[in-house]
Design an enzyme around this catalytic site. Sequence first.
Site, mmCIF file in Angstrom:
data_model
loop_
_atom_site.group_PDB
_atom_site.id
_atom_site.type_symbol
_atom_site.label_atom_id
_atom_site.label_comp_id
_atom_site.label_asym_id
_atom_site.label_seq_id
_atom_site.Cartn_x
_atom_site.Cartn_y
_atom_site.Cartn_z
ATOM 1 N N LYS A 78 0.800 -1.236 0.000
ATOM 2 C CA LYS A 78 0.000 0.000 0.000
ATOM 3 C C LYS A 78 0.833 1.288 0.000
ATOM 4 O O LYS A 78 0.362 2.322 -0.455
ATOM 5 C CB LYS A 78 -0.942 0.019 1.209
ATOM 6 C CG LYS A 78 -2.081 -0.959 1.052
ATOM 7 C CD LYS A 78 -2.994 -0.965 2.239
ATOM 8 C CE LYS A 78 -4.054 -2.024 2.046
ATOM 9 N NZ LYS A 78 -4.934 -2.180 3.193
ATOM 10 N N ASP A 114 -9.726 2.481 3.034
ATOM 11 C CA ASP A 114 -9.660 1.705 4.286
ATOM 12 C C ASP A 114 -10.215 2.476 5.483
ATOM 13 O O ASP A 114 -11.023 1.961 6.258
ATOM 14 C CB ASP A 114 -8.207 1.330 4.621
ATOM 15 C CG ASP A 114 -7.696 0.166 3.804
ATOM 16 O OD1 ASP A 114 -8.521 -0.639 3.330
ATOM 17 O OD2 ASP A 114 -6.461 0.053 3.657
HETATM 18 P P1 NDP Z 1 1.129 -3.978 5.985
HETATM 19 O O1 NDP Z 1 2.040 -5.051 5.470
HETATM 20 O O2 NDP Z 1 1.178 -2.649 5.343
HETATM 21 O O3 NDP Z 1 1.387 -3.767 7.565
HETATM 22 C C1 NDP Z 1 1.498 -4.881 8.404
HETATM 23 C C2 NDP Z 1 1.545 -4.426 9.861
HETATM 24 O O4 NDP Z 1 1.552 -5.617 10.671
HETATM 25 C C3 NDP Z 1 2.809 -3.657 10.227
HETATM 26 O O5 NDP Z 1 2.511 -2.797 11.309
HETATM 27 C C4 NDP Z 1 3.744 -4.793 10.700
HETATM 28 O O6 NDP Z 1 4.762 -4.361 11.599
HETATM 29 C C5 NDP Z 1 2.759 -5.662 11.443
HETATM 30 N N1 NDP Z 1 3.186 -7.045 11.527
HETATM 31 C C6 NDP Z 1 3.222 -7.953 10.523
HETATM 32 N N2 NDP Z 1 3.647 -9.152 10.994
HETATM 33 C C7 NDP Z 1 3.894 -8.970 12.326
HETATM 34 C C8 NDP Z 1 4.352 -9.831 13.360
HETATM 35 N N3 NDP Z 1 4.636 -11.109 13.129
HETATM 36 N N4 NDP Z 1 4.463 -9.323 14.603
HETATM 37 C C9 NDP Z 1 4.153 -8.026 14.860
HETATM 38 N N5 NDP Z 1 3.721 -7.150 13.911
HETATM 39 C C10 NDP Z 1 3.599 -7.630 12.656
HETATM 40 O O7 NDP Z 1 -0.334 -4.631 5.898
HETATM 41 P P2 NDP Z 1 -1.750 -3.872 5.841
HETATM 42 O O8 NDP Z 1 -1.657 -2.701 6.740
HETATM 43 O O9 NDP Z 1 -2.146 -3.683 4.440
HETATM 44 O O10 NDP Z 1 -2.749 -4.985 6.450
HETATM 45 C C11 NDP Z 1 -2.699 -5.324 7.828
HETATM 46 C C12 NDP Z 1 -3.888 -6.216 8.173
HETATM 47 O O11 NDP Z 1 -5.115 -5.481 8.054
HETATM 48 C C13 NDP Z 1 -4.038 -7.445 7.276
HETATM 49 O O12 NDP Z 1 -4.427 -8.558 8.053
HETATM 50 C C14 NDP Z 1 -5.169 -7.080 6.346
HETATM 51 O O13 NDP Z 1 -5.893 -8.205 5.870
HETATM 52 C C15 NDP Z 1 -6.032 -6.242 7.292
HETATM 53 N N6 NDP Z 1 -6.891 -5.330 6.545
HETATM 54 C C16 NDP Z 1 -8.247 -5.451 6.692
HETATM 55 C C17 NDP Z 1 -9.081 -4.619 6.015
HETATM 56 C C18 NDP Z 1 -10.545 -4.765 6.185
HETATM 57 O O14 NDP Z 1 -11.263 -4.237 5.351
HETATM 58 N N7 NDP Z 1 -11.022 -5.403 7.242
HETATM 59 C C19 NDP Z 1 -8.576 -3.591 5.090
HETATM 60 C C20 NDP Z 1 -7.143 -3.509 5.067
HETATM 61 C C21 NDP Z 1 -6.343 -4.371 5.742
HETATM 62 P P3 NDP Z 1 6.201 -3.861 11.023
HETATM 63 O O15 NDP Z 1 5.986 -2.447 10.553
HETATM 64 O O16 NDP Z 1 7.081 -3.950 12.216
HETATM 65 O O17 NDP Z 1 6.580 -4.795 9.918
#
Ligand code: NDP
Length: 294
Positions: A78, A114
């Site tokens: 994104k 979002d």
């Molecule tokens: P991004 O990849 O942009 O961000 C992921 C986030 O999760 C970051 O803050 C990352 O931390 C953190 N993260 C990932 N893995 C871990 C871990 N193992 N431990 C701790 N923190 C972790 O993803 P998105 O923001 O696009 O999506 C995030 C979630 O939101 C997804 O599950 C997605 O499906 C959901 N979503 C739901 C929507 C809905 O309509 N309900 C719409 C959009 C998203 P770090 O920065 O440290 O890597």
Amino acid sequence: MGSQDSHFALDSHTMMYGVFGDPVRHSKSPIMLNRAFQEAGINAVYTAFHITPDQLEHAVLGIKALGFGGVNVTIPHKLEVMRFLDDIDEGARTIGAVNTIVHRDGQLVGYNTDGIGYVRSLKEETSFQVQGSRILLIGAGGAARGVAYALAKECPSVVYIANRSKERAEQLSKDIGKFVECVSISTSELGDVPAVDLVVNTTSVGMHPNILELPIEEIWMDRWIGGGTTVSDLVYNPVQTRFLQAAAERGATVHSGFGMFIYQGAYAFEYWTGQQAPVAAMRHAVERSFQRKS
Ligand code: NDP
């Protein structure tokens, strides 16, 4: 055709849409958007594309080359995708993340649906009053940016942003701090956060297939989450995540990512087609797909 809900005939006029993500096979967007096109009588098809980060630029160029109508963009693209677009809507630029690309008049324009989807769902499904509230966001990725911005516009008193990598929390806090008081921390510093009214998991932790994982340790949940707290999880697959179950056990009001998912898709549909989204049919299609456990 992947969806049982799509009955229209594909032909030489069919317009292509899709979602770019890595991973992407968990996504319910194809089921939801194909049903929306069918319901609206639009000759279009929507499918999921597994795009790894090294292929993102080529994939975005492919939208133009192949004449797609547009795409959604999900984990982890994104932020990065913004570099490859011709224009970015003002709201998405402020948010610093794009989840919807519209291909119009040969130009690729980025939007973010979002945050507006999340706040609409929170208001409709809970009685939570954002104004004056104290909010803890766990995560600082693409979805967090949209949600933080949309919440900030509703005037909470403070937003804490906790992320695994603190730099990302700091950057988001700096950006959102223009609109609301914001404090950034790393998830290892959660002990510094006082009582809050709303906790939102914006990370992908707990998402299918890793459904047993929690975004924060239970010790922190014991500290903030109780009868007066509302807890949201953006993860919508599964709808009832382990985090929401643990929050409900502590007496919290829980709010799943399901409604947000429907509304962010509905707003994307409206950007692409200029028509009102058939929200009830979209919701029904996704509910049925969860019942089938597909
Ligand atoms: P991004 O990849 O942009 O961000 C992921 C986030 O999760 C970051 O803050 C990352 O931390 C953190 N993260 C990932 N893995 C871990 C871990 N193992 N431990 C701790 N923190 C972790 O993803 P998105 O923001 O696009 O999506 C995030 C979630 O939101 C997804 O599950 C997605 O499906 C959901 N979503 C739901 C929507 C809905 O309509 N309900 C719409 C959009 C998203 P770090 O920065 O440290 O890597």
